[in-house]
Design a protein around this motif. Structure first.
Motif: not given
Length: 123
Positions: A54-69
């Protein structure tokens, strides 16, 4: 779009997939098959394996959201710190328990994620 964060998201997603597929085969399955462990140890460890997923998947989501921002966000900074902490804990365990850098190579997956996140945060 922040390309550095996008790269960190992709590498995090790859690492998560590797954790599930390879880690499932070499760690989770043998753990569940072990007959010499007590139920509390076995299932607490199995639970922790899933928390890592879950933590590694959350890293992917966090970076993806920040990439989009397109800019450094608190989420990206947090994910970067977590990636570096995962890498440092891996290296710390290797040093403390005299483990093999090759056999316990989790650090080599998390360090580049942290570097990508750091570059993305500075750019």
């Amino acid at each position: 779009m922040n390309g550095w964060f996008a790269a960190a998201a992709g590498l995090s997603a790859f690492t998560c997939g590797l954790h599930v597929i390879v880690g499932g085969r070499i760690a989770a399955r043998p753990l569940l098959a072990a007959t010499d462990l007590g139920r509390i140890v076995k299932f607490t460890t199995y639970y922790c394996w899933h928390l890592v997923t879950i933590a590694i998947g959350a890293l992917a989501v966090a970076f993806a959201c920040s990439a989009r921002a397109g800019a450094a966000t608190d989420l990206a900074v947090f994910a970067t710190v977590i990636a570096f902490l995962f890498a440092m804990w891996s290296l710390g365990m290797i040093a403390m328990f005299r483990l093999s850098l090759v056999q316990f190579c989790q650090w080599i997956l998390f360090f580049p994620i942290g570097v990508l996140g750091l570059i993305g945060s500075l750019g």
